[in-house]
Design a protein around this motif. Structure first.
Motif, PDB file in Angstrom:
ATOM      1  N   SER A 282      -6.149 -13.551  -6.014  1.00  0.00           N
ATOM      2  CA  SER A 282      -5.258 -12.437  -6.340  1.00  0.00           C
ATOM      3  C   SER A 282      -5.579 -11.810  -7.684  1.00  0.00           C
TER       4      SER A 282
ATOM      5  N   TYR B 259      -1.425  -6.969  -8.966  1.00  0.00           N
ATOM      6  CA  TYR B 259       0.040  -7.033  -8.938  1.00  0.00           C
ATOM      7  C   TYR B 259       0.645  -5.714  -9.412  1.00  0.00           C
TER       8      TYR B 259
ATOM      9  N   MET C  25       0.369  -3.406  -6.560  1.00  0.00           N
ATOM     10  CA  MET C  25       1.326  -3.765  -5.519  1.00  0.00           C
ATOM     11  C   MET C  25       2.722  -3.224  -5.834  1.00  0.00           C
TER      12      MET C  25
ATOM     13  N   VAL D  36       4.110  -1.483   0.613  1.00  0.00           N
ATOM     14  CA  VAL D  36       4.581  -2.858   0.456  1.00  0.00           C
ATOM     15  C   VAL D  36       6.099  -2.911   0.548  1.00  0.00           C
TER      16      VAL D  36
ATOM     17  N   ILE E 169       5.225  -7.261   5.955  1.00  0.00           N
ATOM     18  CA  ILE E 169       4.339  -7.667   4.864  1.00  0.00           C
ATOM     19  C   ILE E 169       3.162  -8.488   5.383  1.00  0.00           C
TER      20      ILE E 169
ATOM     21  N   MET F 204      -0.663  -7.272   4.924  1.00  0.00           N
ATOM     22  CA  MET F 204      -1.616  -8.134   4.232  1.00  0.00           C
ATOM     23  C   MET F 204      -2.802  -8.464   5.137  1.00  0.00           C
TER      24      MET F 204
ATOM     25  N   TYR G  91      -6.481  -7.944  -3.292  1.00  0.00           N
ATOM     26  CA  TYR G  91      -5.181  -7.282  -3.196  1.00  0.00           C
ATOM     27  C   TYR G  91      -4.318  -7.942  -2.111  1.00  0.00           C
TER      28      TYR G  91
ATOM     29  N   ILE H 256      -0.541  -9.756  -2.444  1.00  0.00           N
ATOM     30  CA  ILE H 256       0.606  -9.526  -1.563  1.00  0.00           C
ATOM     31  C   ILE H 256       1.074 -10.844  -0.959  1.00  0.00           C
TER      32      ILE H 256
END
Length: 315
Positions: free
Chosen positions: A56, A74, A77, A83, A267, A271, A285, A289
């Protein structure tokens, strides 16, 4: 007497050594017994989760050289509206699916347990049957139900004089999100009917007989006797259903793949498509998530603990 005392003291070290040897053998046996399961947990659960935390922090497509970007994923996101849209859909399923499954399962389990219907065992098998089917089969069955040309739902409505005109329930943004709920409920009710029936059987019949003598009806007995006494089972079931609703995406993938226009995206599916979809892969990314979903799962568990505390009722 002195000789006997000396002999007893001489035997004590031998007995102590035997006990220590037995304890060592017991611990060795336990270690060997749990080693495969613990090794599998480390290899297939803990290690991938720790690697997801590391991924991540990278800008990486899984093939080219990874680039460390820190918390940029993050930050992206937080600004990603898709999201939050997917999270809203997850929350919708988190509320509707557990409530529907638990209410329907409780009602069916109570009727089968306390009304004395014939063929109760057959009903248990029939209700449990959807749990035997794979996710793909369940999703394809409901895709057939919702089909606009030859779907079972439109045909049933036509029997009552309601002509839907080939309406495709999964192809309209107004109905697609709600149409995903029945497949989840249908696939989950059978298991919890069996669980709740097995819990209700343990309740003494004398409690129901006393309630009947006091003039209590079925609804009073259900809410005043049955539900309080099996509340720990209901709490655990609600926890599993809430977490399962947040994590699940397979039925959505098969039924709509998040469409139309992202109206059913969740989600987990978002993802998945980022990491393995046909577009440019972005494992970094997608892992960010995934970490966000992990935090949501923890928050959901804490909410269940807050609003459904672990209370035990005695009879």
């Amino acid at each position: 007497m002195q000789a006997i005392r000396n002999e007893t003291n001489a035997d004590r070290p031998a007995r102590t050594g035997w006990l220590q040897k037995a304890n060592i053998q017991k611990r060795l046996f336990l270690l060997i017994a749990i080693a495969p399961a613990f090794g599998g947990y480390l290899l297939f659960t803990l290690y991938p989760n720790l690697m997801s935390v590391y991924y991540s922090l990278l800008n990486w497509n899984g093939i080219s050289e990874a680039k460390f970007v820190g918390l940029d994923n993050y930050a992206t996101m937080i600004r990603d509206k898709y999201v939050w849209r997917a999270l809203g859909h997850n929350l919708f399923y988190m509320i509707t699916v557990p409530v529907c499954v638990i209410l329907i399962s409780l009602l069916l389990a109570y009727l089968l347990t306390n009304k004395g219907y014939k063929g109760t065992k057959l009903f248990k098998v029939l209700f449990f049957f959807p749990n035997v089917l794979s996710t793909v089969v369940v999703a394809l069955l409901w895709a057939f139900v919702y089909d606009g040309s030859f779907g079972l739902l439109n045909a049933t409505l036509g029997l009552f004089g309601i002509d839907m005109g080939g309406y495709y329930w999964l192809g309209d943004t107004r109905t697609a999100l709600a149409a995903i709920v029945p497949p989840f409920v249908w696939a989950g009710v059978g298991l919890y009917v069996v669980i709740f029936m097995n819990a209700m059987i343990t309740i003494p019949r004398s409690l129901y007989e006393s309630a009947v003598m006091e003039g209590a009806g079925h609804m009073t007995r259900l809410f005043r006797i049955t539900i309080p006494l099996i509340s720990p089972i209901i709490r655990v079931s609600a926890l599993f259903l809430v977490l399962g609703s947040l994590k699940s995406f397979d039925k959505v993938l098969i039924l709509t793949n998040g469409g139309p226009s992202g109206s059913t995206d969740v989600i987990g599916l978002y993802m998945f498509n980022l990491a393995f979809g046909s577009e440019a892969h972005n494992y970094g990314y997608a892992s960010a998530i995934g970490m966000f979903l992990f935090v949501v799962l923890i928050a959901a568990k804490l909410l269940v603990d807050k609003f459904m505390p672990n209370q035990a009722y005695e009879y």
